[in-house]
Structures are given as structure tokens and as C-alpha cells.
Design a protein around this motif. Structure first.
Motif, short mmCIF file in Angstrom:
data_model
loop_
_atom_site.label_atom_id
_atom_site.label_comp_id
_atom_site.label_asym_id
_atom_site.label_seq_id
_atom_site.Cartn_x
_atom_site.Cartn_y
_atom_site.Cartn_z
N GLN A 74 -10.53 -8.49 -1.68
CA GLN A 74 -9.55 -8.18 -2.44
C GLN A 74 -9.27 -6.70 -3.00
O GLN A 74 -8.67 -6.15 -3.09
N THR A 75 -10.88 -6.33 -3.39
CA THR A 75 -10.89 -4.97 -4.01
C THR A 75 -10.55 -4.03 -2.99
O THR A 75 -10.36 -2.93 -3.22
N TYR A 76 -11.32 -4.32 -1.80
CA TYR A 76 -11.01 -3.36 -0.61
C TYR A 76 -9.54 -3.08 -0.39
O TYR A 76 -9.13 -1.77 -0.30
N TYR A 77 -8.63 -4.03 -0.49
CA TYR A 77 -7.36 -3.93 -0.39
C TYR A 77 -6.65 -3.19 -1.51
O TYR A 77 -5.77 -2.25 -1.04
N SER A 78 -6.82 -3.57 -2.64
CA SER A 78 -6.18 -2.93 -3.90
C SER A 78 -6.86 -1.93 -4.21
O SER A 78 -6.14 -1.02 -5.23
N GLY A 79 -8.08 -1.59 -3.98
CA GLY A 79 -8.95 -0.34 -4.38
C GLY A 79 -8.77 0.83 -3.32
O GLY A 79 -8.29 1.65 -3.55
N PHE A 80 -9.83 0.59 -2.34
CA PHE A 80 -10.26 1.42 -1.37
C PHE A 80 -9.01 1.87 -0.58
O PHE A 80 -8.90 3.12 -0.44
N LEU A 133 -0.79 -6.76 -4.71
CA LEU A 133 -1.23 -6.53 -3.41
C LEU A 133 -2.77 -7.51 -3.63
O LEU A 133 -3.05 -8.38 -2.68
N SER A 134 -3.39 -7.19 -4.65
CA SER A 134 -4.47 -8.14 -4.83
C SER A 134 -4.33 -9.57 -4.93
O SER A 134 -5.13 -10.27 -4.60
N GLU A 135 -3.39 -10.07 -6.01
CA GLU A 135 -3.17 -11.24 -5.95
C GLU A 135 -2.78 -11.99 -4.44
O GLU A 135 -3.14 -12.92 -3.97
N ASP A 136 -2.01 -11.24 -3.61
CA ASP A 136 -1.45 -11.81 -2.57
C ASP A 136 -2.63 -12.04 -1.50
O ASP A 136 -2.62 -12.69 -0.77
N VAL A 137 -3.38 -10.99 -1.51
CA VAL A 137 -4.59 -10.95 -0.50
C VAL A 137 -5.70 -12.10 -0.97
O VAL A 137 -5.95 -12.81 0.02
N LYS A 138 -5.72 -12.21 -2.30
CA LYS A 138 -6.53 -13.47 -2.72
C LYS A 138 -5.99 -14.80 -2.40
O LYS A 138 -6.76 -15.66 -1.71
N ILE A 139 -4.78 -14.97 -2.76
CA ILE A 139 -4.19 -16.23 -2.41
C ILE A 139 -3.87 -16.54 -0.90
O ILE A 139 -4.14 -17.71 -0.49
N GLU A 143 0.39 0.40 -10.48
CA GLU A 143 -0.43 -0.26 -10.80
C GLU A 143 -0.23 -1.62 -10.44
O GLU A 143 -0.87 -2.77 -9.99
N LEU A 144 1.16 -1.97 -10.80
CA LEU A 144 1.81 -3.24 -10.67
C LEU A 144 1.52 -3.81 -9.18
O LEU A 144 1.37 -4.89 -8.78
N PHE A 145 2.15 -2.85 -8.17
CA PHE A 145 2.07 -2.90 -6.73
C PHE A 145 0.55 -3.33 -6.35
O PHE A 145 0.40 -4.20 -5.40
N ILE A 177 0.87 -1.12 -0.10
CA ILE A 177 0.04 -0.06 -0.20
C ILE A 177 0.99 1.36 -0.14
O ILE A 177 0.65 1.95 -0.84
N PHE A 178 1.86 1.31 0.97
CA PHE A 178 2.75 2.40 0.87
C PHE A 178 3.56 2.66 -0.48
O PHE A 178 3.51 3.84 -0.80
N PHE A 179 4.01 1.73 -0.99
CA PHE A 179 4.51 1.91 -2.29
C PHE A 179 3.64 2.39 -3.52
O PHE A 179 3.93 3.11 -4.41
N ASN A 180 2.27 1.48 -3.55
CA ASN A 180 1.38 2.38 -4.40
C ASN A 180 0.93 3.79 -4.20
O ASN A 180 1.15 4.24 -5.22
N VAL A 181 0.89 3.99 -3.03
CA VAL A 181 0.46 5.34 -2.76
C VAL A 181 1.59 6.32 -3.15
O VAL A 181 1.27 7.40 -3.83
N PHE A 182 2.82 6.04 -2.61
CA PHE A 182 4.02 6.70 -2.92
C PHE A 182 4.18 7.26 -4.41
O PHE A 182 4.47 8.12 -4.59
N LEU A 183 4.08 6.17 -5.08
CA LEU A 183 4.39 6.24 -6.50
C LEU A 183 3.15 7.05 -7.08
O LEU A 183 3.68 7.83 -7.97
#
Length: 496
Positions: A125-131, A81-87, A75-77, A17-23
Motif C-alpha cells: 500500500q505504501t509502495y503504491y501511494s508513496g514510492f 489510492l492507498s485505500e483502494d490498494v488495501k481494500i 494528497e487526497l488522490f 497516480i497520474f492525477f497525484n503526479v500532475f497536481l
């Protein structure tokens, strides 16, 4: 809206989340530089100064290219994150099922587990990677643009700063309205899934008793109820988005009007730049105001996703926190496979069902449990294999019965020959008799013709053992077992 517990659900969440927001914040800085370049270009055109087209083109292209790369990396981060949460969540979910053992159905219904491990985890998963990334990004982006505008005109930045909480306020109002709707939505969703799974699992029985039409109507009613709840949820989402758009465009208009009044009073200027920078500052404010409410609008559009994720996480957390079966991984002594039930009592919803049962299932013998429907036969089988727990008394390596692996020592057949033709039934029963010299076999059946060659038979009624012994012993006794056997035999002869 921010559930702090969810930050620790999956390892590495905070880092991604940090790297996604920072980038994305760095990409915002590039966007600000693009806005500045465009404002400079417009200012040159307005003042009649010949603009350096090549320089402006290269600067905008360069900033845009860097912005593109930063957003792509962010977006890749987010995807990671989305895949990590789901798996990770699905792994934890199914590990929990294994650790609880066959009795997991008592903690949560199978249909509900299937829905949560599918739709529920996808919502989370959407909560983590989106909201969650959008929430932190909105805070940082709004603060950055307020600071930048402050260097051009303080009053405009203050107005925008005061108006920016209106969207979160609309979100909170919508949140209170959506809570009740979401509760009804998930309840209807779980009910529909439960009816659907029960219908699929019991389809043969429903067809046998010509009850599939009734179940079909019941499922249609539940599906219609779910449709109504879904439409109410979508209507609530649409109304909230419309409200947020009104607030965003209203805030944008208020910011621009304030900037125009400040321009009229000659209070718009670009600090640190020489000459008359009023129009340059105004162009810059116009471009920044357009970007100012975009992160908050996106955040608002995601808040229903967040609500769904939080509701799903509540059910998921309840299941993940459920107590486990400590015997599930215990090593088994294979020297003795006798099973004995002593003084066992069992209740459904505090209503006594099985009362003071004593049963023995000898090693390498066929033992049958018979009786009319509802007498407790299948409940005993479920207790033996561990799909049902919470009994009084004792069942003694029970653990072996639960470890039905590739070559189990104990086989429990619960109505194994129901709803099949007579020829196939005879083949199955012959195979059971063939392996009985090396397996401990328990047969649950309402058809007494299937248990004639059993070494021992328990005849149940009303949750109790009423008669026991071999088939010949029970026939000699001429009690309820003999009467039921003769009744079934006459009925089968009549059918032929």
C-alpha cells in the motif's frame, strides 16, 4: 525499482497516480512562481529600488494558496489510492482463499497468509501511494527545474542535470545491499509468525505436557533473531539516507558554485526581461537549487519502502496465482451422503504415510477412527474436509464434507473431547449420539472410551487399517485394539 506488473494489480492505479503526479507538478509551478516573486523582491532591495510590498505579498500569498489546494488535492488522490490498494488486495486475497478451499494451507501457511494480508499489503500500500507517485514526480520535477534554470544559465542546468542521477545511483547500490538483508528479514518475520501462531493454537496441549517453557524459549530466540534482522535493515536504511543527503547537498553546492562562476563572467541573465538581471537570476537559481534535490531525496528515503513492497508483492502474487479448487462451488446432490475411500495413498514430502486405505462412512451412522498418535487419523480427517489434498485413489460429494455450513449433513470430530474434564466430555459425547440418527458422523479419537457406541470402528497403525468392526467385535478378536482399550481403562482407573 519500478515493477510494471504492480501497475495492474489494482484497478484505477494508473489514473490515481497520474492525477497525484500532475497536481503536484502544478504545485511545483506555483512554487517556482513563489521563488520568482521572492527573487524579484530581494533584487529590488539589493538594487535600491523601492519594492511594492503589497504586490509581492499578494502574489506570494496567491501562489501559496493555489499550491496548498493543489497539494491537498494530490494528497487526497494518494489517500484514495492507498485505500483502494488495501481494500482491493485484501478482497482478492480472501477470495483466493475461498476459491482454493480448505486446502489453502498447502499453498501457504496460515501464519504467512495472516502476515501478508496485514503487514505485507500495508507495505505494498505504501509502495503504491508513496514510492510510485514520487518516482514519476521526481522525474517530472527535475526535468522542469532543469528547463527553467536553462533559461537563466545553461552551464548550471547542465551541472545539475548531470548530478541528478547520482541519487538514483546511490539507490541502486543500496538496493543490491538491501536485497540480502530484506530476504533474511522476511524469512525471520515469517518464522516468528509461524511459531507464534502454532504456540497460540497449541497452547492447551503445551500446558498439558508442560512444554510451554520450551516453546517460550524457542519464541524468544526467534524474536531476538527478528530483532537483529530488523536492526540490520534499519542500519542499512540509515546509511543509504546519509549517503543520499551527502549527494544532495554536494549537488546543491556544485550547482551554486557553478552559478557563482557564471555570475562572475556575467553569464547569468533572465531571458525575456529588460535591464541588468544578473542578481535576479542568481537569487532565482539559489532558490531553485534548494528545491532541485528535494524530490530526489524524498524518493531515496522511500526506496526501502519500495523494496519491502516489492518483496511482499512477490509472495502475494505467488499466492494469488495459485491454482484453485474447481469443486469448491459445485452443486451437491443431497440424496446420498455416504462417504467411501477406495485404494487411497498419501505421502508427506514424498514419504509414504497412508497406504492402500479402504473405508466406508455410512449415512446417518457413527463411524470412528482410532489408534495411537501418528497413525494417520487426523490426516484422514483433513483429507475428508479438504484441508489436505494430493492423494492417490478416490474419496467419493467429499464436496459435502467440505461445505460445513450452518446445518451440515456430515460432522467430523477430530479429538473433540481432548483436554476437557470428564463431565463435559460426557455431555459432548451424549450430544453426538443424540444427533447421530440424522447426521453422518465421523469421530477421530485416541481415547477408545469415546467410541464404544460407534456403529463401526477403524483401528489404524502405521498408516494402515489393521482392524475394523464394532467395539464388541474388536474386543472379541483380542488383538491390538482390545489391548489398547484395556490399557487405557486400567490407566483411567488408576488415575481415579
Amino acid at each position: 525499482m519500478l515493477n510494471s506488473e504492480l501497475l495492474f494489480y489494482v484497478q484505477g492505479t494508473k489514473k490515481n497516480i497520474f492525477f497525484n503526479v500532475f497536481l503536484r507538478w502544478l504545485a511545483l509551478l506555483m512554487n517556482i512562481m513563489i521563488s520568482l516573486s521572492v527573487a524579484l523582491f530581494l533584487n529590488d532591495l539589493y538594487t535600491g529600488k523601492p519594492p511594492s510590498y503589497g504586490w509581492y505579498f499578494l502574489s506570494v500569498l496567491s501562489f501559496w494558496g493555489i499550491k496548498f489546494l493543489l497539494e491537498r488535492r494530490a494528497e487526497l488522490f494518494g489517500l484514495q489510492l492507498s485505500e483502494d490498494v488495501k481494500i482491493e488486495l485484501r478482497k482478492r486475497f480472501f477470495k483466493k482463499i475461498i476459491s482454493i478451499g480448505p486446502s489453502y494451507g498447502q499453498k501457504m501457511s496460515t501464519s504467512k497468509i495472516m502476515q501478508l494480508s496485514g503487514e505485507g499489503i500495508e507495505q505494498l500500500q505504501t509502495y503504491y501511494s508513496g514510492f510510485m507517485p514520487q518516482l514519476f514526480y521526481s522525474i517530472s520535477a527535475t526535468s522542469t527545474m532543469v528547463l527553467v534554470i536553462c533559461f537563466i544559465n545553461v552551464k548550471t542546468s547542465i551541472v545539475l542535470l548531470l548530478l541528478s542521477p547520482l541519487i538514483p545511483l546511490v539507490i541502486m547500490i543500496g538496493l543490491k545491499i538491501a536485497k540480502k538483508i530484506l530476504g533474511k528479514y522476511w524469512k525471520s518475520y515469517f518464522s516468528l509468525g509461524n511459531i507464534f501462531l502454532d504456540s497460540i493454537q497449541g497452547l492447551t496441549m503445551l500446558k498439558s505436557y508442560d512444554a510451554d517453557g520450551k516453546k517460550h524459549n524457542q519464541m524468544n530466540l526467534q524474536a531476538e533473531d527478528f530483532r537483529v534482522k530488523t536492526m540490520k535493515l534499519l542500519r542499512s536504511q540509515l546509511n543509504s539516507i546519509n549517503m543520499m543527503d551527502m549527494v544532495a547537498f554536494g549537488g546543491l553546492a556544485a550547482g551554486l558554485v557553478t552559478a557563482l562562476y557564471q555570475l562572475k563572467e556575467n553569464k547569468v541573465t533572465m531571458l525575456g526581461m529588460d535591464g541588468d538581471t544578473r542578481l535576479l537570476g542568481m537569487f532565482f537559481i539559489i532558490l531553485l537549487c534548494y528545491e532541485f534535490f528535494v524530490p530526489l531525496r524524498i524518493l531515496g528515503s522511500l526506496f526501502h519502502v519500495a523494496m519491502n513492497g516489492i518483496w511482499a508483492s512477490t509472495f502475494i502474487k505467488d499466492f494469488l496465482d495459485a491454482p484453485v479448487n474447481n469443486e469448491s462451488n459445485r452443486e451437491i446432490n443431497h440424496s446420498n451422503h455416504n462417504i467411501s475411500i477406495k485404494n487411497m495413498n498419501f505421502s508427506y514430502d514424498d514419504q509414504p504415510f497412508l497406504t492402500n486405505l479402504d473405508m466406508t462412512f455410512p449415512h446417518h451412522k457413527i463411524t470412528s477412527i482410532v489408534g495411537k498418535s501418528g497413525c494417520g487419523k487426523s490426516t484422514i480427517a483433513n483429507l475428508l474436509i479438504g484441508t489436505v489434498t494430493g492423494y492417490d485413489g478416490s474419496i467419493k460429494r467429499l464436496s459435502i464434507a467440505r461445505a460445513l455450513l450452518q446445518d451440515p449433513e456430515i460432522l467430523i470430530f477430530d479429538e473433540a473431547t481432548s483436554n476437557i474434564e470428564e463431565e463435559s466430555e460426557e455431555i459432548i459425547m451424549n450430544l453426538i449420539r443424540k444427533i447421530s440418527n440424522r447426521k453422518t458422523i465421523i469421530i477421530i479419537s485416541h481415547r477408545l472410551s469415546n467410541v464404544l457406541q460407534s456403529d463401526y470402528i477403524y483401528f489404524m497403525a502405521n498408516g494402515k487399517v489393521e482392524e475394523e468392526g464394532s467395539h464388541s467385535d474388536l474386543m472379541i478378536a483380542q488383538k491390538d485394539y482390545a489391548a489398547l482399550y484395556q490399557y487405557q481403562k486400567d490407566l483411567e482407573q488408576y488415575a481415579k
